[in-house]
Design a protein around this motif. Structure first.
Motif, short mmCIF file in Angstrom:
data_model
loop_
_atom_site.label_atom_id
_atom_site.label_comp_id
_atom_site.label_asym_id
_atom_site.label_seq_id
_atom_site.Cartn_x
_atom_site.Cartn_y
_atom_site.Cartn_z
N ASP A 206 0.87 -1.17 0.00
CA ASP A 206 0.00 0.00 0.00
C ASP A 206 0.91 1.22 0.00
N GLU A 208 0.54 4.19 -0.74
CA GLU A 208 0.01 5.47 -0.25
C GLU A 208 0.25 5.61 1.26
N HIS A 209 0.40 4.46 1.92
CA HIS A 209 0.60 4.48 3.37
C HIS A 209 1.83 3.66 3.72
#
Lengths: 400, 318
Positions: A206, A208-209
């Motif tokens: 992930d 984005e995180h």
């Protein structure tokens, strides 16, 4: 293998687990060949090649790499499985701790085989007993059906939000892995519904995180608290294991608990045993019962976490308990299972006598006669009312 | 016949017959090794043979010399310890492509790098025979194993080139189908002071041969024989001509390369002479490696023509 079967089919234990893996259809499987596990991943490799599953199959250059790759895959956010035995399990050792402490819900099939040396390829439980403190949940099966059923349930247990800890499930090398036995297979959709979709927690993919996995946070960091959190997950897993088993029983009619008592309610003597030898022991219990001996048995299903309260409750009325270990803990008071059972019964009043038996190391045969001999020791001890020595009693050990 | 009887002194004949499948080349290599032991006059008391795990390493169970059946991938590590403890011993490692180049690959390159005086005979059957034919690091791309039923997509190791690059000072290749030259290479390898690597190409008709042409024991032996070519002949050939060939003979040899145990003994002597008296060793640039005896280009992989860019075979499965 066909997708559905009305009645039982004849398969090897390894085929049963490969079929369970096909139905689970994990995202990633990483493995290295080792006897007697090889057949599991070999069959699975064929399924991958045939497009029967969507799995990324990684052939690595050792078990150390197999578990490392599994950790990477699971941390990346993939439902991940692997399988091993014996030396392969031992070679994974440092990674077992890493997988557990990262709280990655990896499921591993471990086909029990003796550890070197001298080299031995046959069944005993010394491999997984060596990993009992690694932080993995450990579930032992007795036969082909349980190998399949435990494999399916392990996925649910490992991925449960109260647990989120890797699970290894075991069955006996050769006796189950290579021998043919009956298996009832669930329909694919039933398995799919039971397993459910995989939910990744803080996956590294992930982007984005972004997350950091397993960093050193210094002498004054949170390592200690992290370990306590692992143990709390172990405590919570008792309920999860039982809940998953109950849900499984609803769709299959096959009931599982943390442990499996047999003719124990009024038993005066009882044996505690792991794995395929439970089948032989059950037969001996029936034989002794027919003679009027109040004999019983408990088959160990869950070894980690160890359900000590359940054992105390199950065994506190028994006069003499014999514990059969298919692994030894050199220099300890007895084998690993003996130590657990004896400790579990310490608070009981009156306290049953607990005697250690060691059997089957390196695949040494265990015959009904050997188990009868063990029961005879328990019976004699119960009759005499005296405390027996707690030296190990070896079953079917050569005299010369 | 008498030679057969002679090597029996180095065999646990009570353990025979061996477990190797009919047509397996491992017995041939083991026999060649034992004849080398016989010819070199090695004695049981000073000869140690270490095996790892797998079909190849099973040989140590039949050999009546000092033997260790160690664990998967670690034969060279065990052997290093033995050689350091007893530099006067002849130490030989019998290993395979899975044992020596996959799980034990790290020990392999470091044993080469140290140039320790051990002879490593690697039985290359291009698969994990013992566990049923999985893909090993020497399986040719496109060939089939149980973990790659439609063909391996991984490039393979040329172990001789790997050994040479890692620092081994004697590198040779022989084939089970040509016994006498293999035996000579093993003898030369044992006599060589430094790390000697001998790759013995062996047929595995049971696990490799049943999935990959040519099928059958004789056909496999004939095939390796037909494809084998001496290192001197290979030097005159183009890479295209070398396609599919197995280059045999001594591929690299450097008798002057410093050997690890000797260097260790020298530094012990220097330290014991007293640090104050011992002049610090001047830092020297590493000596240039001896050039290859011959420098054949790396031949393209076998089955290379049958593979597309992804390495997958163009044709369907079996």
């Amino acid at each position: 293998m066909a997708e559905t079967h009305a009645g039982p089919i004849a398969v090897t234990g390894n085929e049963a687990v490969a079929e369970a893996m096909r139905q689970i259809n994990p995202d990633v499987v990483c493995a290295y060949p080792i006897t007697p596990q090889t057949e599991v991943v070999q069959l699975y490799a064929q399924m991958v090649a045939d497009g029967a599953v969507d799995t990324e199959f990684v052939t690595v250059e050792s078990e150390h790499s197999a578990m490392s790759a599994a950790i990477g895959a699971a941390a990346g956010g993939a439902r991940t499985m692997t399988a091993t035995s014996s030396q392969g399990f031992a070679l994974m050792w440092e990674l077992l701790y890493v997988a557990a402490s990262y709280r990655l819900p990896i499921v591993m099939t471990t086909v029990n085989r003796a550890l070197s040396g001298p080299i031995n390829i046959h069944c005993d439980h010394s491999d997984t007993m060596g990993g009992r403190d690694s932080g993995w949940l450990q579930i032992y099966g007795e036969n082909h059906q349980q190998a399949y059923d435990n494999c399916l349930q392990s996925v649910r247990i490992a991925e449960h939000m109260d647990v989120r800890t890797p699970v290894m499930h075991m069955y006996d090398g050769y006796v189950i892995s290579g021998a043919i036995g009956p298996l009832v297979i669930l329909q694919d959709e039933k398995v799919r519904d039971f397993i459910g979709p995989f939910k990744a927690i803080n996956p590294m993919l992930d982007v984005e995180h972004p997350v950091t996995v397993g960093p050193f946070d210094g002498l004054h960091g949170w390592y200690f608290e992290h370990k306590v959190a692992q143990n709390r997950a172990m405590d919570r897993s008792f309920k999860v294991i039982q809940d998953v088993a109950d849900e499984f029983a609803e769709i299959t009619g096959r009931h599982y608990g943390l442990l499996e008592p047999y003719r124990l309610d009024d038993a005066e003597i009882a044996i505690v045993v792991i794995g395929s030898t439970a089948g032989t022991t059950r037969m001996v219990v029936d034989k002794l019962r027919a003679r009027g001996v109040k004999a019983g048995m408990v088959r160990v299903r869950v070894f980690r976490p160890f359900p000590h309260e359940a054992y105390a409750k199950a065994l506190e009325h028994v006069k003499v308990v014999g514990v059969m270990d298919r692994a030894d803990s050199f220099g300890a008071q007895g084998g690993p299972l003996f130590l657990e059972i004896r400790a579990a019964l310490y608070d009981s009043d009156p306290r049953p006598q607990v005697l250690p038996f060691v059997y089957g190391l390196g695949g040494r045969d265990i015959f009904p006669d050997n188990i009868e001999q063990a029961f005879a020791v328990l019976e004699e001890t119960a009759r005499s009312g005296k405390r027996a020595t707690s030296e190990r009693r070896y079953l079917n050990l050569r005299k010369d | 016949m008498s030679e057969v009887l002679d090597i029996e002194q180095f065999l646990h004949t009570e353990r025979l017959p061996h477990i190797w499948c009919p047509g397996c080349g491992n017995g041939i290599v083991t026999g060649a090794f034992l004849r080398a032991v016989l010819d070199l006059g090695l004695v049981r008391e000073k000869t140690v043979v270490v095996g790892g795990i797998g079909c190849s390493s099973r040989a140590v169970g039949y050999i009546d010399l000092g033997t260790v059946h160690s664990i998967h991938g670690r034969a060279l590590a065990f052997a290093t310890g033995i050689k350091m403890a007893r530099p006067d011993f002849t130490v030989v490692v019998l290993t395979g492509d899975g044992d020596g180049a996959a799980i034990g690959g790290n020990h392999f390159i470091h044993a080469c790098r140290r140039n320790i005086d051990i002879t490593c005979i690697l039985f290359n059957n291009q698969t994990y025979g013992m566990t049923g034919g999985q893909v090993s690091p020497t399986m040719d791309p496109g060939d089939r194993g149980t973990t790659a039923p439609y063909g391996s997509i991984e490039p393979s190791f040329d172990l001789c080139r790997l050994a040479e690059a890692a620092g081994a000072s004697f590198v040779a290749r022989g084939i089970a189908a040509n016994i006498r030259p293999l035996e000579r290479l093993i003898k030369q390898g044992i006599q060589h002071k430094g790390f000697s690597f001998i790759e013995a190409v062996v047929p595995c008709p049971t696990e490799y041969g049943k999935r990959n042409p040519p099928a059958g024991v004789i056909a496999m032996l004939d095939d390796t024989k037909a494809r084998s070519i001496s290192v001197t002949a290979a030097a005159k050939m183009t890479p295209d001509e070398l396609r599919d060939k197995i280059v045999t003979g001594i591929l690299y040899e450097d008798d002057e390369a410093p050997e690890f145990q000797s260097a260790y003994a020298a530094i012990v002597e220097r330290a014991q002479a007293g640090a104050a008296e011992a002049p610090a060793r001047p830092k020297q640039p590493a000596a240039p490696r001896k050039p290859r005896k011959t420098a054949p280009e790396r031949p393209p992989a076998r089955n290379g023509e049958a593979a597309d860019a992804s390495g997958l075979p163009l044709e369907g499965g079996e």
